[in-house]
Design an enzyme around this catalytic site. Structure first.
Site, PDB file in Angstrom:
ATOM      1  N   ASP A   8       0.878  -1.171   0.000  1.00  0.00           N
ATOM      2  CA  ASP A   8       0.000   0.000   0.000  1.00  0.00           C
ATOM      3  C   ASP A   8       0.923   1.232   0.000  1.00  0.00           C
ATOM      4  O   ASP A   8       2.145   1.104  -0.214  1.00  0.00           O
ATOM      5  CB  ASP A   8      -0.998  -0.024   1.167  1.00  0.00           C
ATOM      6  CG  ASP A   8      -0.333   0.179   2.519  1.00  0.00           C
ATOM      7  OD1 ASP A   8       0.920   0.242   2.587  1.00  0.00           O
ATOM      8  OD2 ASP A   8      -1.065   0.276   3.524  1.00  0.00           O
ATOM      9  N   CYS A  65       3.086  -3.343   4.047  1.00  0.00           N
ATOM     10  CA  CYS A  65       2.225  -2.215   4.398  1.00  0.00           C
ATOM     11  C   CYS A  65       2.808  -1.626   5.677  1.00  0.00           C
ATOM     12  O   CYS A  65       3.928  -1.983   6.052  1.00  0.00           O
ATOM     13  CB  CYS A  65       0.751  -2.616   4.519  1.00  0.00           C
ATOM     14  SG  CYS A  65       0.343  -3.755   5.853  1.00  0.00           S
ATOM     15  N   THR A  67       2.126  -1.849   9.044  1.00  0.00           N
ATOM     16  CA  THR A  67       2.370  -2.839  10.099  1.00  0.00           C
ATOM     17  C   THR A  67       2.601  -4.244   9.561  1.00  0.00           C
ATOM     18  O   THR A  67       3.051  -5.125  10.293  1.00  0.00           O
ATOM     19  CB  THR A  67       1.153  -2.936  11.034  1.00  0.00           C
ATOM     20  OG1 THR A  67       0.023  -3.377  10.248  1.00  0.00           O
ATOM     21  CG2 THR A  67       0.840  -1.605  11.703  1.00  0.00           C
ATOM     22  N   HIS A  98       9.922 -23.812   8.715  1.00  0.00           N
ATOM     23  CA  HIS A  98       8.827 -24.489   9.427  1.00  0.00           C
ATOM     24  C   HIS A  98       7.473 -24.375   8.738  1.00  0.00           C
ATOM     25  O   HIS A  98       6.682 -25.311   8.791  1.00  0.00           O
ATOM     26  CB  HIS A  98       8.686 -23.924  10.845  1.00  0.00           C
ATOM     27  CG  HIS A  98       9.772 -24.357  11.774  1.00  0.00           C
ATOM     28  ND1 HIS A  98       9.748 -24.117  13.136  1.00  0.00           N
ATOM     29  CD2 HIS A  98      10.949 -25.017  11.539  1.00  0.00           C
ATOM     30  CE1 HIS A  98      10.848 -24.609  13.696  1.00  0.00           C
ATOM     31  NE2 HIS A  98      11.592 -25.150  12.751  1.00  0.00           N
ATOM     32  N   HIS A 133       7.003 -30.817   9.816  1.00  0.00           N
ATOM     33  CA  HIS A 133       6.466 -29.517   9.374  1.00  0.00           C
ATOM     34  C   HIS A 133       5.570 -29.669   8.154  1.00  0.00           C
ATOM     35  O   HIS A 133       4.596 -28.934   8.000  1.00  0.00           O
ATOM     36  CB  HIS A 133       7.617 -28.540   9.105  1.00  0.00           C
ATOM     37  CG  HIS A 133       8.447 -28.284  10.325  1.00  0.00           C
ATOM     38  ND1 HIS A 133       7.946 -27.638  11.428  1.00  0.00           N
ATOM     39  CD2 HIS A 133       9.718 -28.651  10.626  1.00  0.00           C
ATOM     40  CE1 HIS A 133       8.892 -27.580  12.358  1.00  0.00           C
ATOM     41  NE2 HIS A 133       9.965 -28.196  11.900  1.00  0.00           N
TER      42      HIS A 133
HETATM   43  C1  RB5 Z   1      -2.023   2.606   6.531  1.00  0.00           C
HETATM   44  O1  RB5 Z   1      -2.108   3.760   7.284  1.00  0.00           O
HETATM   45  C2  RB5 Z   1      -1.929   1.377   7.440  1.00  0.00           C
HETATM   46  O2  RB5 Z   1      -3.138   1.163   8.089  1.00  0.00           O
HETATM   47  C3  RB5 Z   1      -1.552   0.164   6.624  1.00  0.00           C
HETATM   48  O3  RB5 Z   1      -0.352   0.395   5.963  1.00  0.00           O
HETATM   49  C4  RB5 Z   1      -1.334  -1.124   7.390  1.00  0.00           C
HETATM   50  O4  RB5 Z   1      -0.516  -0.915   8.498  1.00  0.00           O
HETATM   51  C5  RB5 Z   1      -2.537  -1.880   7.711  1.00  0.00           C
HETATM   52  O5  RB5 Z   1      -2.498  -2.983   8.260  1.00  0.00           O
END
Ligand code: RB5
Length: 140
Positions: A8, A65, A67, A98, A133
């Site tokens: 993203d 992304c 997180t 694994h 595994h």
């Molecule tokens: C974007 O602000 C953020 O929500 C996205 O990159 C991600 O972390 C979502 O899981």
């Protein structure tokens, strides 16, 4: 090896640099977007990559992304995807050894670019251990 990649807006910068890195190493790379830092919705790109894995259009994938959670949650809705959220080389190694993870997901806002490359190198070069595994992966 054909590697699909997506992000993203939060992962766009790393994705762009990772594509150049992988192409420089001779990998075949398919970019599923996004293609700018404009705010966007991670499922749009995760589903594109997940569908390509399901259809065998790519051998494996990398997703980024902020997180990593949004990408991992979405990608794991796809039947043939085993997406692992990774932020260090031991996790990258174990994700393949694994879990035979076929998509590497990283949290671009929480790891350095240098670490992201180290995770990619480790994940690509590590072999699935099989044995017990394999049995566990089959139960997924
Ligand atoms: C974007 O602000 C953020 O929500 C996205 O990159 C991600 O972390 C979502 O899981």
């Amino acid at each position: 090896m054909k590697i699909g990649i997506c992000s993203d807006h939060a992962g766009f910068d790393y994705k762009d640099r990772i594509i150049s890195y992988l192409l420089g190493k001779g990998y075949d790379v398919v970019n599923f977007g996004t293609d700018s830092e404009d705010s966007c919705d991670y499922p749009d790109f995760a589903h594109a990559l997940g569908t390509a894995v399901d259809n065998g259009e790519v051998d494996c994938g990398i997703a980024l992304c902020g997180t990593g959670n949004g990408m991992a949650i979405t990608l794991n809705k796809h039947k043939k995807v085993r997406a692992a959220l990774v932020w260090g080389v031991s996790l990258a190694s174990l994700a393949k050894e694994h879990n035979n993870a076929n998509v590497l997901v990283m949290p671009a806002r929480f790891i350095s670019y240098r670490m992201a490359l180290a995770c990619i190198r480790t994940w690509i070069s590590t072999e699935f251990a099989g044995g017990r595994h394999q049995r566990r992966v089959e139960k997924i």
